[in-house]
Enzyme design. Structure first.
Site, short mmCIF file in Angstrom:
data_model
loop_
_atom_site.label_atom_id
_atom_site.label_comp_id
_atom_site.label_asym_id
_atom_site.label_seq_id
_atom_site.Cartn_x
_atom_site.Cartn_y
_atom_site.Cartn_z
CG PHE A 451 -1.88 -1.12 1.28
CD1 PHE A 451 -3.12 -1.01 0.67
CD2 PHE A 451 -1.56 -2.32 1.92
CE1 PHE A 451 -4.03 -2.06 0.69
CE2 PHE A 451 -2.46 -3.37 1.94
CZ PHE A 451 -3.69 -3.25 1.32
CG ASP A 452 -0.03 4.79 -2.46
OD1 ASP A 452 -0.93 4.91 -1.61
OD2 ASP A 452 -0.17 5.12 -3.66
CD GLU A 453 2.78 8.18 -0.42
OE1 GLU A 453 3.04 9.05 -1.28
OE2 GLU A 453 3.21 7.01 -0.49
#
Ligand SMILES: *[C@@H]1O[C@H](CO)[C@@H](O)[C@H](O)[C@H]1NC(C)=O
Ligand SMILES: *[C@@H]1O[C@H](CO)[C@@H](O)[C@H](O)[C@H]1NC(C)=O
Ligand SMILES: *[C@@H]1O[C@H](CO)[C@@H](O)[C@H](O)[C@H]1NC(C)=O
Ligand SMILES: *[C@@H]1O[C@H](CO)[C@@H](O)[C@H](O)[C@H]1NC(C)=O
Ligand SMILES: *[C@@H]1O[C@H](CO)[C@@H](O)[C@H](O)[C@H]1NC(C)=O
Ligand SMILES: *[C@@H]1O[C@H](CO)[C@@H](O)[C@H](O)[C@H]1NC(C)=O
Ligand SMILES: *[C@@H]1O[C@H](CO)[C@@H](O)[C@H](O)[C@H]1NC(C)=O
Ligand SMILES: *[C@@H]1O[C@H](CO)[C@@H](O)[C@H](O)[C@H]1NC(C)=O
Ligand SMILES: *[C@@H]1O[C@H](CO)[C@@H](O)[C@H](O)[C@H]1NC(C)=O
Ligand SMILES: *[C@@H]1O[C@H](CO)[C@@H](O)[C@H](O)[C@H]1NC(C)=O
Length: 617
Positions: A451-453
């Site tokens: 997952f990205d930020e």
């Protein structure tokens, strides 16, 4: 199997939706149902994609396959669970019967179960289930979905239900078969071929030019199994809501489908399953020793349209992990509402359930992902495999990774699809083997999802494997944001978390659902711009099975050695998206289209509803 759990969703009994994810389900469901978004034909048949210019498993977006019908049944079952309205579920099954289970099965009553296929050079066994199916259902016809339909009759064969080559003016979904070769080399042919189109003997490609007018169908049995699985859940949910009587007629049809689905367990020629070497040497079986009991790659059947009158049928020799369905097996064995009528059906499904679990164990790597499958026919010709394959055989079936079938193996979606069903079975029964399989896979899956930020996700697209079981290993070769794979993974994690109490799995499931919802919502549902670099293949030459063969399509397009994918599908040039392709073919930017696949839209909706039902959130 006394531990079967009948899931009670207490909050649902009040008739209101339990949680936030149920509301999101309805929002997504309404987009799918909205006629402007073109997921369904005027008849109510689900297309493969809302968009028309899509070439992937089907060669046109408004073709469809049995997979889409099975997702429709599952989607509508979930809709019933959340709203108490099971009429759309009944209607989804009507669509299966009206448009995907073929009514044209001429000469079915002349089928000879003692000689299911009249072929030379290969020993054939007997069909051990025909007679009991005929007695149970008073029919010689096969009750299974054909896999492919030209919903808008764009090819113009006009093989609408019960009819043979009515032509371009026929109104309604038309059964078709996909030609040989790769998707880009193939061309569609009519399931019922009375020599109206093609060459002088239609699409028989016989060297003499004197083939017999005939018909043939093929099933993708994972779809039929998914439809049975959905019917099982509908049965559970309708009981809880007091709506069972409304769906009983549909459930009895699901039971019938489950009964006929046993054809997938058999070798295509009813030869002995296991250690079957030699087309003539490996004997035909006189009983069920021709069954490998796995959900194999296909079921095929057909016959002649006139004299000599005959018909034939058979299963498939190849079985992959991706098609297995423990929930369908569990339901057919345990749920009296979908109890098959033929006397040996339940015993067969019991053997199958155990064999499927064993196959998962055999094909699971120590890392957790699954690899490939097994075959009863080495090198597609009952060949003699190398010793290392014999040493590691599975009930006498050889580890299989042949071209053609191997193509389907790398796709991560099959991993998520199949493990979802193992997790559901674990949830339903607490079966320790299913728990161990799921737990290992979940650990692997969580190690390759990121997952990205902002909470957007990435998961594997393709994986590759090396070595043979039990020492095979996998590695991820590409990543993507596929909606369907993410949805099926979320559902797998949800069932696993609900059954095991694993809070990390629940959290990742929620993050995947949120990631799709927050980052990939569109007017029509969910999706994102996908790159179609393979669309250079529009000028790919066709594969013609017989040298020098030439024929014509109903619209006049000519098929010969110089034809290309595009030249025999001239309608593509009128497609609203065509300028994007033309630009790419002329050297412009690579094609990017936001594609809305019906099955992916449904998969996401079902995953949202599942999360709600399992956790009341
Ligand atoms: C499975 O086991 C768990 C924990 O022991 C238990 O809470 C649950 O009720 C069981 N489910 C079934 C279907 O037996
Ligand atoms: C149906 O979808 C169209 C276009 O996506 C939209 O404009 C319309 O408002 C939708 N209708 C309903 C009833 O939601
Ligand atoms: C089997 O096929 C052969 C020729 O292909 C034909 O002569 C024979 O009559 C067929 N037998 C049956 C039982 O259909
Ligand atoms: C079986 O089917 C035949 C023809 O399809 C029909 O005439 C007959 O009445 C049916 N028998 C039963 C018991 O339903
Ligand atoms: C096939 O064509 C023949 C003659 O053209 C016709 O008599 C027959 O009814 C057709 N068969 C089917 C199944 O349409
Ligand atoms: C479902 O069952 C409930 C309870 O028996 C009933 O009130 C409701 O009308 C049923 N729903 C439909 C659509 O018939
Ligand atoms: C099938 O028949 C063979 C030979 O008659 C016998 O050895 C075998 O046990 C039978 N298998 C099954 C599954 O009935
Ligand atoms: C597989 O079979 C084909 C013909 O059916 C043959 O040409 C080829 O050599 C075989 N390959 C192996 C590895 O046995
Ligand atoms: C798997 O690895 C073990 C340990 O290295 C070895 O003994 C066995 O022969 C291998 N099996 C296969 C099928 O390669
Ligand atoms: C295919 O194209 C070649 C080269 O232009 C030509 O010689 C040949 O006749 C064509 N074949 C057919 C069937 O039109």
């Amino acid at each position: 199997m006394g531990t079967t759990k009948f899931v009670i969703f207490t909050l649902l009994l009040s008739g209101s939706l339990a949680g936030k994810y149920g509301d999101l389900f309805l929002e997504q469901y309404n987009k799918i149902a909205n006629a402007s978004n073109k997921y369904f034909s005027k008849e109510g048949v689900p297309y493969h994609t809302s968009e028309t210019l899509v070439i992937e498993s089907t060669d046109y977006g408004h073709e469809t396959d049995s997979e889409a019908f099975s997702y429709n049944v599952y989607l509508q079952a979930v809709y019933g669970a959340l709203t108490g309205d099971f009429q759309p579920f009944n209607k989804a099954w009507d669509m299966i019967e009206q448009h995907m289970i073929p009514k044209l099965q001429i000469n079915a009553e002349r089928y000879n179960p003692s000689n299911p296929r009249n072929v030379s050079g290969i020993t054939v066994g007997v069909d051990p289930i025909f007679n009991e199916l005929k007695d149970a259902y008073n029919t010689s016809d096969v009750y299974i979905m054909h896999w492919l339909s030209d919903v808008d009759n764009i090819y113009g064969f006009g093989n609408i239900q019960g009819e043979c080559e009515l032509g371009p003016n026929a109104n309604g979904p038309s059964f078709v078969n996909l030609g040989q070769g790769s998707l880009w080399q193939g061309f569609n042919t009519p399931t019922c071929d009375n020599f109206t189109y093609g060459a002088s003997d239609g699409f028989q490609f016989s060297a003499t030019g004197q083939g017999i007018p005939s018909y043939s169908y093929g099933a993708g049995p994972d779809a039929d199994a998914r439809a049975v699985q959905a019917a099982f859940w509908a049965s559970q949910w309708a009981q809880e809501r007091g709506n069972l009587s409304e769906i009983m007629p549909t459930l009895s049809r699901a039971a019938k489908l489950g009964d006929f689905l046993r054809y997938t367990f058999f070798d295509p020629y009813f030869k002995q399953a296991g250690n079957c070497i030699g087309k003539e040497e490996c004997p035909g079986s006189q009983n069920k020793s021709s069954a490998h009991y796995l959900i194999s790659w296909g079921i095929s059947w057909g016959g002649s349209l006139s004299e000599p009158g005959y018909s034939w049928r058979g299963g498939h020799s190849v079985s992959y992990y991706g098609y297995q369905n423990l929930v369908a097996a569990h339901g057919l064995i345990n749920d009296l509402n979908i109890k098959p009528k033929a006397p040996t059906a339940i015993d067969d499904w019991k053997i199958s359930l155990d064999r499927q679990l064993e196959l998962y164990e055999y094909l699971q790597t120590s890392q957790g992902a699954f690899v490939a499958g097994v075959t009863n026919s080495w090198n597609k010709s009952y060949g003699n495999p190398p010793q290392e394959y014999k040493d590691g055989a599975f009930h006498g079936l050889w580890f299989e990774h042949q071209p053609g079938f191997a193509d389907a193996n790398p796709w991560f979606g099959f991993q998520a699809w199949t493990t979802d069903r193992v997790a559901q079975y674990y949830y339903l029964t607490n079966n320790t083997r299913a728990k161990a399989i799921t737990s290992k896979w979940v650990d692997w899956a969580m190690s390759v999802i990121t997952f990205d930020e902002n909470g957007d996700y990435t998961l594997p697209f393709n994986i590759k494997w090396e070595g043979l079981p039990p020492n095979a290993t996998v590695s991820v070769t590409s990543y993507a944001q596929s909606i369907g794979s993410a949805s099926a993974t979320a559902r797998t994690l949800s069932y696993y978390a609900a059954a095991s109490g694993d809070s990390k799995a629940k959290e990742v499931a929620k993050k995947l659902l949120d990631g799709i919802w927050n980052h990939h919502r569109t007017e029509k549902g969910v999706g994102f711009e996908e790159t179609f670099s393979q669309y250079t293949n529009f000028n790919q030459k066709l594969y013609i099975p017989l040298a020098g063969w030439s024929g014509i399509y109903p619209n006049g397009d000519v098929i010969n050695e110089n034809s290309t994918f595009l030249s025999v599908r001239s309608w593509f040039k009128k497609d609203p998206d065509w300028p994007i392709i033309q630009n790419y073919l002329d050297g412009g930017a690579v094609t990017k289209i936001s594609v809305h696949r019906f099955w992916e839209q449904a998969d996401f909706a079902i995953a949202l509803a599942t999360y709600d039902m399992l956790f009341n959130e």
